[in-house]
Design an enzyme around this catalytic site. Sequence first.
Site, PDB file in Angstrom:
ATOM      1  N   SER A   1     -76.038-103.169  42.954  1.00 35.79           N
ATOM      2  CA  SER A   1     -76.173-101.815  42.128  1.00 35.79           C
ATOM      3  C   SER A   1     -77.520-101.645  41.524  1.00 35.79           C
ATOM      4  CB  SER A   1     -75.517-102.021  40.807  1.00 35.79           C
ATOM      5  OG  SER A   1     -73.972-102.169  41.208  1.00 35.79           O
TER       6      SER A   1
HETATM    7  N1  SAH Z   1     -73.073-107.014  41.621  1.00 34.12           N
HETATM    8  C1  SAH Z   1     -73.122-107.369  42.949  1.00 34.12           C
HETATM    9  C2  SAH Z   1     -72.661-106.271  43.874  1.00 34.12           C
HETATM   10  C3  SAH Z   1     -71.336-106.109  43.900  1.00 34.12           C
HETATM   11  S1  SAH Z   1     -70.820-104.947  45.371  1.00 34.12           S
HETATM   12  C4  SAH Z   1     -74.527-107.512  43.265  1.00 34.12           C
HETATM   13  O1  SAH Z   1     -75.359-107.789  42.267  1.00 34.12           O
HETATM   14  O2  SAH Z   1     -75.030-107.762  44.235  1.00 34.12           O
HETATM   15  C5  SAH Z   1     -69.016-105.350  45.165  1.00 34.12           C
HETATM   16  C6  SAH Z   1     -68.696-106.777  45.816  1.00 34.12           C
HETATM   17  O3  SAH Z   1     -67.257-106.631  45.644  1.00 34.12           O
HETATM   18  C7  SAH Z   1     -68.945-106.768  47.218  1.00 34.12           C
HETATM   19  O4  SAH Z   1     -69.431-107.973  47.315  1.00 34.12           O
HETATM   20  C8  SAH Z   1     -67.420-106.731  47.672  1.00 34.12           C
HETATM   21  O5  SAH Z   1     -67.209-107.504  48.833  1.00 34.12           O
HETATM   22  C9  SAH Z   1     -66.839-107.371  46.571  1.00 34.12           C
HETATM   23  N2  SAH Z   1     -65.414-107.282  46.389  1.00 34.12           N
HETATM   24  C10 SAH Z   1     -64.501-106.125  46.900  1.00 34.12           C
HETATM   25  N3  SAH Z   1     -62.949-106.338  46.309  1.00 34.12           N
HETATM   26  C11 SAH Z   1     -62.874-107.584  45.917  1.00 34.12           C
HETATM   27  C12 SAH Z   1     -62.032-108.568  45.832  1.00 34.12           C
HETATM   28  N4  SAH Z   1     -60.627-108.071  45.737  1.00 34.12           N
HETATM   29  N5  SAH Z   1     -62.213-109.540  45.086  1.00 34.12           N
HETATM   30  C13 SAH Z   1     -63.573-109.996  45.225  1.00 34.12           C
HETATM   31  N6  SAH Z   1     -64.530-109.598  45.660  1.00 34.12           N
HETATM   32  C14 SAH Z   1     -64.388-108.104  46.006  1.00 34.12           C
END
Ligand code: SAH
Length: 213
Positions: free
Chosen positions: A61
């Site tokens: 993000s």
């Molecule tokens: N805050 C993170 C970015 C998150 S992007 C950073 O600093 O890089 C959102 C993430 O949520 C992705 O890696 C995706 O794979 C994960 N995600 C999606 N569905 C999920 C679930 N049910 N459980 C855990 N992670 C999940």
Amino acid sequence: MAHEDARRRMVETQLRARGLHDPKLLQAFLDVPRHAFVPSDRQVDAYADRPIPIGAGQTISQPYIVALMLQQLHLLGHERVLEIGTGSGYQTALLAHLALEVYSVERLPALAETAEQRLEQLGLLNVHLTVADGSLGWGEHAPYDGIIVGASVPRIPPSLLAQLGDRGRLVLPVGAAQEQTLTVAERQGSSIRTTPAAGCSFVPLIGEEGWPV
Ligand code: SAH
């Protein structure tokens, strides 16, 4: 040195100038090398004012959004925090600076593995990672003083509310697939108070209490 300068500029122009003043929060953004969490071909953009693709269709993000979400957790340093969606591990590293223990759940094994290596290299020992469906939280270590979700949900997952301790704060984007409202849910005993914080756009949380695959 170039990275350090870029980081200082990021904190001044993207965070402080937009009204974020908590010294501990800003210090964490100065301490965590964001460039270490973006793919090598994206290094030049590491401190830019936007999200960056991290592979597998996911993004790290925009710094301001990360800061806004972290600020909403109201961390003082003694908390046990649950993060859903480890992704690159960048926000995990920030949480490691701001809380006592960090538990983070990622759905995609490849992202979790890379994040784990980076966090280890930085010597962050108060971080615990697992690969699972984070829409169900991480019951083993509940209750948590704070829960932060880096992906969007159509409605607040009941499992996350159940794992939130008394006076705990849950921060997450709630809404439609393209646009959501950054929402804060605070527990006081058995009652939950929900407040909208800002508009936002996140990738979907895919899982049993999130979006279908
Ligand atoms: N805050 C993170 C970015 C998150 S992007 C950073 O600093 O890089 C959102 C993430 O949520 C992705 O890696 C995706 O794979 C994960 N995600 C999606 N569905 C999920 C679930 N049910 N459980 C855990 N992670 C999940």
